[in-house]
Design a protein around this motif. Structure first.
Motif, PDB file in Angstrom:
ATOM      1  N   THR A   6       1.862  20.126  41.773  1.00 21.14           N
ATOM      2  CA  THR A   6       2.389  19.720  40.476  1.00 21.14           C
ATOM      3  C   THR A   6       2.146  18.248  40.219  1.00 21.14           C
ATOM      4  N   ASN A   7       2.334  17.453  41.241  1.00 18.91           N
ATOM      5  CA  ASN A   7       2.122  16.025  41.063  1.00 18.91           C
ATOM      6  C   ASN A   7       0.660  15.663  40.937  1.00 18.91           C
ATOM      7  N   ARG A   8      -0.244  16.609  41.124  1.00 14.19           N
ATOM      8  CA  ARG A   8      -1.674  16.331  41.027  1.00 14.19           C
ATOM      9  C   ARG A   8      -2.231  16.657  39.642  1.00 14.19           C
ATOM     10  N   LEU A   9      -1.361  17.082  38.711  1.00 20.95           N
ATOM     11  CA  LEU A   9      -1.840  17.499  37.400  1.00 20.95           C
ATOM     12  C   LEU A   9      -1.227  16.614  36.316  1.00 20.95           C
ATOM     13  N   PRO A  10      -1.541  15.352  36.253  1.00 16.50           N
ATOM     14  CA  PRO A  10      -1.010  14.491  35.179  1.00 16.50           C
ATOM     15  C   PRO A  10      -1.693  14.838  33.861  1.00 16.50           C
ATOM     16  N   SER A  11      -0.955  14.698  32.808  1.00 10.50           N
ATOM     17  CA  SER A  11      -1.501  14.985  31.486  1.00 10.50           C
ATOM     18  C   SER A  11      -2.447  13.875  31.075  1.00 10.50           C
ATOM     19  N   LEU A  12      -3.217  14.165  30.046  1.00  2.62           N
ATOM     20  CA  LEU A  12      -4.177  13.188  29.556  1.00  2.62           C
ATOM     21  C   LEU A  12      -3.459  12.018  28.898  1.00  2.62           C
ATOM     22  N   GLU A  13      -4.154  10.897  28.882  1.00  7.21           N
ATOM     23  CA  GLU A  13      -3.550   9.690  28.321  1.00  7.21           C
ATOM     24  C   GLU A  13      -3.241   9.865  26.836  1.00  7.21           C
ATOM     25  N   CYS A  59     -15.614  28.902  37.511  1.00  5.00           N
ATOM     26  CA  CYS A  59     -15.479  30.335  37.725  1.00  5.00           C
ATOM     27  C   CYS A  59     -14.788  30.534  39.072  1.00  5.00           C
ATOM     28  N   GLY A  60     -13.547  30.922  39.051  1.00  6.90           N
ATOM     29  CA  GLY A  60     -12.788  31.093  40.270  1.00  6.90           C
ATOM     30  C   GLY A  60     -11.481  30.322  40.206  1.00  6.90           C
ATOM     31  N   HIS A  61     -10.688  30.446  41.253  1.00  7.42           N
ATOM     32  CA  HIS A  61      -9.382  29.803  41.303  1.00  7.42           C
ATOM     33  C   HIS A  61      -9.516  28.451  41.980  1.00  7.42           C
ATOM     34  N   TYR A  62      -9.816  27.423  41.196  1.00  7.84           N
ATOM     35  CA  TYR A  62      -9.965  26.055  41.699  1.00  7.84           C
ATOM     36  C   TYR A  62      -9.133  25.119  40.821  1.00  7.84           C
ATOM     37  N   PRO A  63      -7.806  25.162  40.916  1.00  7.22           N
ATOM     38  CA  PRO A  63      -6.981  24.297  40.050  1.00  7.22           C
ATOM     39  C   PRO A  63      -7.155  22.819  40.352  1.00  7.22           C
ATOM     40  N   VAL A  64      -7.456  22.452  41.579  1.00  9.16           N
ATOM     41  CA  VAL A  64      -7.628  21.037  41.905  1.00  9.16           C
ATOM     42  C   VAL A  64      -8.879  20.487  41.232  1.00  9.16           C
ATOM     43  N   ILE A  65      -9.965  21.236  41.256  1.00  3.96           N
ATOM     44  CA  ILE A  65     -11.192  20.803  40.580  1.00  3.96           C
ATOM     45  C   ILE A  65     -10.933  20.654  39.093  1.00  3.96           C
ATOM     46  N   LYS A 127     -16.371  25.605  22.703  1.00  8.51           N
ATOM     47  CA  LYS A 127     -16.843  26.936  23.081  1.00  8.51           C
ATOM     48  C   LYS A 127     -18.324  27.129  22.808  1.00  8.51           C
ATOM     49  N   ASN A 128     -18.893  26.342  21.915  1.00  9.73           N
ATOM     50  CA  ASN A 128     -20.326  26.447  21.619  1.00  9.73           C
ATOM     51  C   ASN A 128     -21.145  25.316  22.241  1.00  9.73           C
ATOM     52  N   GLU A 129     -20.504  24.513  23.085  1.00  6.42           N
ATOM     53  CA  GLU A 129     -21.202  23.391  23.713  1.00  6.42           C
ATOM     54  C   GLU A 129     -21.782  23.810  25.073  1.00  6.42           C
ATOM     55  N   THR A 130     -22.707  23.011  25.562  1.00  2.78           N
ATOM     56  CA  THR A 130     -23.341  23.266  26.856  1.00  2.78           C
ATOM     57  C   THR A 130     -22.548  22.598  27.960  1.00  2.78           C
ATOM     58  N   PRO A 131     -22.122  23.319  28.975  1.00  2.00           N
ATOM     59  CA  PRO A 131     -21.413  22.675  30.092  1.00  2.00           C
ATOM     60  C   PRO A 131     -22.391  21.918  30.994  1.00  2.00           C
ATOM     61  N   TYR A 132     -21.983  20.733  31.405  1.00  2.00           N
ATOM     62  CA  TYR A 132     -22.838  19.884  32.243  1.00  2.00           C
ATOM     63  C   TYR A 132     -22.349  19.814  33.685  1.00  2.00           C
ATOM     64  N   PHE A 133     -21.259  20.493  33.987  1.00  2.00           N
ATOM     65  CA  PHE A 133     -20.762  20.595  35.358  1.00  2.00           C
ATOM     66  C   PHE A 133     -20.259  22.020  35.549  1.00  2.00           C
ATOM     67  N   LEU A 134     -20.844  22.728  36.521  1.00  2.00           N
ATOM     68  CA  LEU A 134     -20.473  24.124  36.761  1.00  2.00           C
ATOM     69  C   LEU A 134     -20.063  24.282  38.221  1.00  2.00           C
ATOM     70  N   TRP A 135     -18.876  24.832  38.403  1.00  2.00           N
ATOM     71  CA  TRP A 135     -18.347  25.100  39.746  1.00  2.00           C
ATOM     72  C   TRP A 135     -18.027  26.588  39.814  1.00  2.00           C
ATOM     73  N   THR A 136     -18.722  27.308  40.657  1.00  2.00           N
ATOM     74  CA  THR A 136     -18.547  28.753  40.763  1.00  2.00           C
ATOM     75  C   THR A 136     -18.335  29.139  42.219  1.00  2.00           C
ATOM     76  N   LEU A 549      -5.229  19.363  52.983  1.00  2.00           N
ATOM     77  CA  LEU A 549      -6.617  18.993  53.222  1.00  2.00           C
ATOM     78  C   LEU A 549      -7.570  19.606  52.205  1.00  2.00           C
ATOM     79  N   CYS A 550      -7.361  20.852  51.818  1.00  2.00           N
ATOM     80  CA  CYS A 550      -8.278  21.490  50.860  1.00  2.00           C
ATOM     81  C   CYS A 550      -8.243  20.800  49.515  1.00  2.00           C
ATOM     82  N   ALA A 551      -7.038  20.402  49.071  1.00  2.00           N
ATOM     83  CA  ALA A 551      -6.960  19.660  47.815  1.00  2.00           C
ATOM     84  C   ALA A 551      -7.618  18.294  47.944  1.00  2.00           C
TER      85      ALA A 551
END
Length: 799
Positions: A6-13, A59-65, A127-136, A549-551
């Protein structure tokens, strides 16, 4: 969301500013319409992310990423359709139920979010933009060949050479060709059981280990008598020594001294092969044991190590066995891990997370398992030597999960993580049982088991330690320097050497990276042994150790692959640069296959005699360039007047040459020449020489009077007889092998027609031959030959 995240998910400025303004009530519009204000902020942040190309997809369960990228100003483009295409587990992740539960929990959390969540709004805007970072999870989720060069992906292609069991087995055999290192010093020997040759190599290795184990048994018996053995040492050796004392009772079968002599003979032959002493031996003397002798030796060995037999005269063989073992240990680095039981671990090559892995110590059972089970081609079996003498912590086996990151393959760039964690077995270690719960430390297997009540209470209930906690354990036992001097640098060398071998097989896509998880087991001497390398290592917070460690390793990975692109001196967390080689030029073809290339060679053509002053150009139909120019031929005029001399250079100005038609096929020339000669004899021996299309630069058209005189002369029946051209001109071979006729002497008129030198047809006044469509400049025009004397070819040319 993982526990403790929880403490690793700060909201945007921007979101924080909007919330503070709402609380202060600084604007009546914002108070009355907070959704509109959120949309404006989301639109501004999204436009900035689009401009800076900060769009990512996971794509997948990577909340830290996800939270780490959002904190850095990235906006997520959600791929809802990808979740149904990807398996819910990674290559070495946790079990399927836990992953499905995690995915379902994440979807539930998303559903419970407010409709006006700023991240959800921003995701809809891109939704119509090109993603420039993909983690799967899996590389096959996305066709990486269709990605643009500025799109970042967390996978490489064709990594099976080290991320699969059979690929790593084959790669380790090629290691000496790439680096000056011996794979037997850090990788337990391994064989693929999919071919007969591999099966035979495994069988030979098993039998050799049987012989050396017999020698170890003899030495261990004498050592146990000289000093008392503790319970821990007996547990390490599987209790074999206490089961086979001399004269222990009538139940035990006594083995003769010849049994040890045969084992010594096998070990001596093994050492001789390593020294290449078997090269000069005859076939009869080089033969070892027969199949029956091997079967008898193996069965007696089984009885010995399982406590059903003993060797009464083992003391008489102690010195010989000790000397042979010392020699074997000096040439075989894996003698220590072989132990006494000759245990091998059999693994399906295409499965992960410890599925269907079994341990066996009977070669008949191993070969029967492979023979009975007929898996498809992708499920090949591999057999690897089991480490029978691992380092134990409180009499419990463990392994080490070590992360490393590859950001480029040319130049090869490897980042090594300073932190790792240990995974303990739930059962106490023993070689009496070959249960996977004892010998496999994978969390995917151990999490389904309860900790043994006889296990030490000093071990954690969740069966994991951090590497820092392990160093503290070593420090308390006076071995604190072992981690920095032996374990940590040895793991680095093993990873570096393995990646150097794999570099020739992986697709080196730029702007890609991949995080790997390597598994090591420590021997009694603290030397790490590489077991396998996993792609997409599990990142689930299954224990407090992995939650931390994984986070941490995920956040540090983003620092290396994202932040470091903009700032080379940025913080990279616990990663350290392990290896970066100088850039090398890519080979023309990938792979280590050796090829021999060359060009075809033609038989040399017959050289042409030197004929000065005429340059020959091949016909338009011949695509092969001439290797040499064809000079003009000199006529032998038999001492004629000087005006008949043919020392005339037909070379054009500025290096140009007269075009000339040359035949290509010799057999066509012979046929056409024969037809022309027969036709000439039938026509009374006269030939017509049409005007040639090629003109000399100094040529002047004949005057009408001369042309008329020549015409009257040909119509006069009393004129001199004209011999056929081939009978009076010297025969000369061109480069293509066709006869070549010399040019006309300068100053002779050109009104007379000339024959084509290819087909003997009539040449028109201009253009190619009407019959064979060829050009020829080497013809005589406007000249008549007057024979003198009876000798063929004697005479002179007259206008």
């Amino acid at each position: 969301m993982e526990p403790g995240e929880t403490n690793r998910l700060p909201s945007l400025e921007g979101e924080r500013r909007a919330e503070s303004r709402l609380k202060r009530g600084g604007s009546q519009d914002l108070v009355s319409s907070p959704k509109l204000d959120r949309f404006k902020i989301a639109k501004q942040l999204t436009d900035k992310a689009i401009k800076e190309k900060k769009i990512f997809s996971i794509c997948g369960h990577y909340p830290v990423i996800r939270s780490t990228l959002r904190r850095k100003g990235w906006v997520e483009k959600k791929f809802h359709f990808l979740t149904s295409l990807v398996p819910s587990v990674d290559s070495d992740g946790e079990g399927v139920p836990e992953n499905k539960h995690a995915e379902g929990k994440e979807n539930q959390d998303v559903a419970l979010e407010k409709a006006d969540d700023i991240h959800d709004v921003m995701s809809r805007l891109v939704k119509n933009e090109t993603p420039y970072f993909l983690w799967t999870i899996k590389r096959d989720v996305i066709d990486y060949h269709s990605l643009s060069c500025d799109q970042m992906l967390n996978h490489y292609g064709k990594t099976a050479s080290f991320t699969t069991k059979i690929g790593l087995c084959v790669s380790m055999r090629s290691l000496p060709w790439y680096v000056q290192a011996n794979p037997d010093t850090f990788f337990p020997r391994c064989y693929s059981l999919c071919t007969e040759s591999e099966k035979q190599e495994f069988l030979d290795d098993f039998r050799q280990t049987v012989a050396s184990s017999i020698l170890k048994w003899v030495v261990s018996q004498q050592s146990s008598r000289s000093k008392p053995r503790s319970r821990r040492e007996e547990a390490r050796d599987g209790g074999a020594s206490r089961k086979v004392p001399e004269g222990a009772g009538p139940r035990l079968m006594g083995l003769s001294g010849q049994f040890v002599d045969v084992a010594c003979k096998v070990c001596k032959a093994y050492l001789g092969r390593l020294e290449h002493e078997d090269i000069d031996l005859t076939e009869d003397s080089a033969m070892g044991l027969t199949e029956d002798e091997w079967n008898d030796l193996t069965q007696q060995y089984y009885s010995l190590v399982h406590g059903e037999a003993f060797i009464p005269s083992s003391r008489n063989h102690f010195s010989q066995c000790q000397a042979l073992l010392n020699k074997i240990t000096s040439v075989n680095p894996q003698t220590e891990i072989d132990g006494l039981r000759n245990i091998w671990i059999i693994k399906p090559a295409a499965k992960s997370r410890g599925r269907d892995i079994v341990c066996m110590n009977h070669v008949e059972e191993i070969l029967e398992l492979v023979a009975v089970d007929q898996p498809p081609a992708k499920d090949k079996w591999v057999v690897q030597k089991y480490i029978e003498t691992p380092l134990l912590i409180y009499d419990t086996k463990f392994d080490i999960r070590q992360w490393f990151l590859v950001t480029d393959w040319n130049p090869l760039t490897i980042w090594f993580y300073k932190e790792s964690y240990l995974r303990f077995s739930t059962q106490r270690f023993s070689l009496d049982k070959l249960d996977s719960a004892i010998h496999l430390c994978n969390n995917s297997i151990q999490k389904h088991l309860k900790n043994d009540k006889d296990r030490s209470p000093l071990l954690p209930c969740h069966n994991m330690w951090t590497s820092t906690r392990f160093q503290e354990y070593l420090q308390k036992r006076g071995r604190g320097a072992v981690w920095s001097s032996v374990i940590y640098p040895s793991m680095k060398r093993a990873i570096t050497n393995t990646m150097k071998v794999a570099q020739d097989h992986v697709e080196p896509r730029k702007n890609s990276f991949e995080l790997y998880g390597a598994d090591f087991i420590l021997g009694r001497d603290f030397r790490p042994w590489l077991i396998e390398i996993n792609s997409s290592p599990t990142m689930h917070a299954s224990t407090p150790v992995t939650a931390q460690l994984c986070a941490q390793v995920q956040e540090d990975t983003i620092k290396v692959v994202v932040d470091r692109k903009a700032d080379r001196n940025c913080d990279i967390g616990n990663f350290e640069l392990l290896w970066k080689q100088p850039a090398v030029e890519l080979p023309t073809s990938q792979g280590s296959d050796l090829l021999v290339e060359g060009v075809g060679m033609r038989k040399a053509r017959k050289p042409m005699p030197a004929i000065p002053s005429v340059d020959v150009v091949p016909p338009l139909s011949d695509i092969h360039p001439l290797k040499q120019r064809c000079p003009s031929a000199m006529l032998d005029l038999g001492g004629g007047p000087p005006l008949m001399a043919l020392h005339q250079d037909f070379t054009l100005k500025d290096g140009q040459v007269l075009p000339c038609s040359l035949p290509v096929h010799l057999h066509r020339l012979v046929e056409r020449s024969a037809k022309a000669k027969s036709g000439h004899r039938e026509s009374g021996g006269k030939i017509e020489l049409p005007s040639c299309t090629s003109r000399h630069p100094d040529y002047k058209a004949p005057c009408p009077t001369l042309a008329k005189a020549e015409s009257d002369r040909h119509s006069d029946p009393n004129s001199l007889h004209v011999h056929p051209l081939p009978s009076v001109l010297p025969s000369v071979k061109t480069v293509e092998g066709a006869p070549f006729q010399p040019p006309r002497p300068p100053g002779l008129p050109r009104a007379l027609p000339a024959p084509c030198l290819v087909c003997r047809g009539s040449l028109p006044p201009a253009g190619p031959c009407k019959r064979c469509r060829s050009f020829c400049a080497a013809v005589l025009q406007g000249a008549s030959f007057v024979p003198l004397g009876d000798e063929p070819g004697s005479g002179l040319w007259t206008p």
